[in-house]
Design a protein around this motif. Structure first.
Motif, PDB file in Angstrom:
ATOM      1  N   UNK A 221     -29.507  19.349 -70.600  1.00 17.02           N
ATOM      2  CA  UNK A 221     -30.211  19.750 -69.379  1.00 17.02           C
ATOM      3  C   UNK A 221     -31.725  19.573 -69.491  1.00 17.02           C
ATOM      4  N   UNK A 222     -32.224  19.352 -70.723  1.00 15.59           N
ATOM      5  CA  UNK A 222     -33.670  19.167 -70.902  1.00 15.59           C
ATOM      6  C   UNK A 222     -34.077  17.707 -70.683  1.00 15.59           C
ATOM      7  N   UNK A 223     -33.101  16.804 -70.647  1.00 11.33           N
ATOM      8  CA  UNK A 223     -33.371  15.377 -70.455  1.00 11.33           C
ATOM      9  C   UNK A 223     -33.908  15.128 -69.033  1.00 11.33           C
ATOM     10  N   UNK A 224     -34.981  14.339 -68.898  1.00 12.73           N
ATOM     11  CA  UNK A 224     -35.530  14.091 -67.555  1.00 12.73           C
ATOM     12  C   UNK A 224     -34.509  13.460 -66.598  1.00 12.73           C
ATOM     13  N   UNK A 225     -33.620  12.612 -67.117  1.00 17.20           N
ATOM     14  CA  UNK A 225     -32.583  12.006 -66.271  1.00 17.20           C
ATOM     15  C   UNK A 225     -31.662  13.075 -65.706  1.00 17.20           C
ATOM     16  N   UNK A 226     -31.358  14.072 -66.536  1.00 16.26           N
ATOM     17  CA  UNK A 226     -30.507  15.203 -66.147  1.00 16.26           C
ATOM     18  C   UNK A 226     -31.176  15.978 -65.012  1.00 16.26           C
ATOM     19  N   UNK A 227     -32.447  16.269 -65.223  1.00 16.31           N
ATOM     20  CA  UNK A 227     -33.201  17.049 -64.227  1.00 16.31           C
ATOM     21  C   UNK A 227     -33.254  16.314 -62.891  1.00 16.31           C
ATOM     22  N   UNK A 228     -33.402  14.981 -62.972  1.00 12.13           N
ATOM     23  CA  UNK A 228     -33.495  14.190 -61.743  1.00 12.13           C
ATOM     24  C   UNK A 228     -32.179  14.251 -60.958  1.00 12.13           C
ATOM     25  N   UNK A 229     -31.045  14.075 -61.655  1.00 10.05           N
ATOM     26  CA  UNK A 229     -29.749  14.144 -60.952  1.00 10.05           C
ATOM     27  C   UNK A 229     -29.521  15.544 -60.407  1.00 10.05           C
ATOM     28  N   UNK A 230     -29.897  16.560 -61.207  1.00  7.44           N
ATOM     29  CA  UNK A 230     -29.698  17.938 -60.753  1.00  7.44           C
ATOM     30  C   UNK A 230     -30.415  18.167 -59.431  1.00  7.44           C
ATOM     31  N   UNK A 231     -31.641  17.653 -59.312  1.00  2.41           N
ATOM     32  CA  UNK A 231     -32.368  17.951 -58.089  1.00  2.41           C
ATOM     33  C   UNK A 231     -31.762  17.199 -56.893  1.00  2.41           C
ATOM     34  N   UNK A 232     -31.234  15.999 -57.111  1.00  2.00           N
ATOM     35  CA  UNK A 232     -30.536  15.283 -56.026  1.00  2.00           C
ATOM     36  C   UNK A 232     -29.312  16.080 -55.570  1.00  2.00           C
ATOM     37  N   UNK A 233     -28.561  16.596 -56.558  1.00  2.00           N
ATOM     38  CA  UNK A 233     -27.325  17.321 -56.208  1.00  2.00           C
ATOM     39  C   UNK A 233     -27.635  18.654 -55.528  1.00  2.00           C
ATOM     40  N   UNK A 234     -28.649  19.345 -56.022  1.00  5.23           N
ATOM     41  CA  UNK A 234     -29.022  20.622 -55.388  1.00  5.23           C
ATOM     42  C   UNK A 234     -29.461  20.386 -53.946  1.00  5.23           C
ATOM     43  N   UNK A 235     -30.171  19.283 -53.747  1.00  3.05           N
ATOM     44  CA  UNK A 235     -30.588  18.907 -52.406  1.00  3.05           C
ATOM     45  C   UNK A 235     -29.374  18.704 -51.491  1.00  3.05           C
ATOM     46  N   UNK A 236     -28.382  17.975 -52.015  1.00  5.19           N
ATOM     47  CA  UNK A 236     -27.163  17.709 -51.232  1.00  5.19           C
ATOM     48  C   UNK A 236     -26.430  19.006 -50.915  1.00  5.19           C
ATOM     49  N   UNK A 237     -26.588  20.004 -51.803  1.00  4.86           N
ATOM     50  CA  UNK A 237     -25.939  21.303 -51.592  1.00  4.86           C
ATOM     51  C   UNK A 237     -26.771  22.199 -50.675  1.00  4.86           C
ATOM     52  N   UNK A 238     -27.930  21.705 -50.267  1.00  5.00           N
ATOM     53  CA  UNK A 238     -28.776  22.480 -49.372  1.00  5.00           C
ATOM     54  C   UNK A 238     -29.579  23.552 -50.080  1.00  5.00           C
ATOM     55  N   UNK A 239     -29.742  23.387 -51.395  1.00  2.00           N
ATOM     56  CA  UNK A 239     -30.557  24.339 -52.170  1.00  2.00           C
ATOM     57  C   UNK A 239     -31.893  23.681 -52.437  1.00  2.00           C
ATOM     58  N   UNK A 240     -32.967  24.238 -51.905  1.00  7.16           N
ATOM     59  CA  UNK A 240     -34.257  23.652 -52.249  1.00  7.16           C
ATOM     60  C   UNK A 240     -34.995  24.584 -53.178  1.00  7.16           C
ATOM     61  N   UNK A 241     -35.551  23.993 -54.244  1.00  4.98           N
ATOM     62  CA  UNK A 241     -36.232  24.812 -55.257  1.00  4.98           C
ATOM     63  C   UNK A 241     -37.734  24.671 -55.120  1.00  4.98           C
TER      64      UNK A 241
END
Ligand SMILES: Nc1ncnc2c1ncn2[C@@H]1O[C@H](COP(=O)(O)OP(=O)(O)O)[C@@H](O)[C@H]1O
Ligand SMILES: [Mg+2]
Length: 241
Positions: A221-241
């Motif tokens: 989860x510390x990998x930048x690639x991981x963080x990037x996918x996480x934010x795309x998926x959270x966006x799709x789930x309607x969660x904005x951080x």
């Protein structure tokens, strides 16, 4: 290979779903779902609570004969399903839970229990095991049948965080060894990225996002690639951080 509901057949895929609709009363919980899963591919399905994840999984498992719907789907004949609770038979010992009804049941059951780290617990009763151990037995029971497709509905949802991490490692290992196609339902975004080859997001009855996960192992989860996918998926789930 088995075919349900319509003219779809499986040729090179392990799952085919087209235009799947499932309704409770007037409400279409699934409203035109299209999905294909390749043999050996691990797909994670994300979605808010109530978005229809379990409804889709039940359709694939052939457990939704009571639900109104339409569309086409094809799944292999040899499918195993794992749920959030292990659904072990309380009156059967662990070995019997895994292998009851199989040919060469004793040997295959023991092998399978060893694979999930439970060698020596064959004669235990389910209620003598921890929640994590019970889920290991449930995994052994599904994989001993060498399913072409493994369907899992939040299988680690009731486990504590540390046990869940251990189960992720175990599931990766088991999938590498047995290579079923997998559809894993989860609401845990990090779990989906750690485990899957591809993550899809269900919302308003449709698949609204799809992300291939192409990250180096072990996935962190510390990998930048991981963080990037996480934010795309959270966006799709309607969660904005
Ligand atoms: N047997 C049922 N009868 C009526 N409504 C149902 C039934 N099962 C599920 N639903 C409704 O369908 C929606 C999707 O449920 P479900 O597939 O269980 O969602 P998820 O697994 O994504 O949380 C929810 O709003 C739920 O209340
Ligand atoms: Mg559910």
């Amino acid at each position: 290979m088995a075919t349900h509901a319509g003219g779809l057949t499986l040729e090179k895929t392990a799952v085919e779903v087209r235009g799947l609709v499932r309704k409770y009363g007037e409400r279409a919980v699934l409203d035109g779902v299209d999905l294909a899963i390749q043999p050996g591919e691990f797909v994670a399905l994300l979605g808010k609570s109530g978005s229809g994840k379990s409804t889709l999984l039940r359709a694939l498992a052939g457990l939704d004969y009571d639900v109104d719907g339409s569309g086409e789907l094809a799944v292999p004949a040899n499918v195993s399903v794992v749920f959030q609770d292990s659904r072990l038979l309380p009156w059967a010992r662990v070995l019997d839970n895994v292998a009851l009804g199989l040919r060469a049941a004793d040997e295959r059951g023991r092998e399978s229990l060893a694979e999930v780290g439970l060698a020596g617990r064959e004669q235990a009763w389910p209620n003598e095991l921890s929640g994590g151990e019970q889920q290991r037995v449930a995994l052994a029971r599904s994989l001993v049948r060498e399913p072409v497709l493994l369907l899992a509905d939040e299988p680690f949802g009731a486990l504590d965080a540390l046990t869940r991490l251990k189960m992720h490692v175990l599931l990766r290992k088991l999938c590498a060894a047995h290579q079923p196609a997998v559809l894993l339902v989860t609401h845990d975004v990090d779990e989906s990225i750690v485990l899957a080859d591809r993550v899809i997001v269900l919302d308003e009855g449709r698949i609204v996002a799809e992300e291939p996960i192409d990250l180096a192992e072990p996935r962190s989860p510390a990998d930048p690639g991981f963080t990037a996918v996480r934010s795309i998926l959270l966006d799709a789930l309607g969660v904005s951080l």
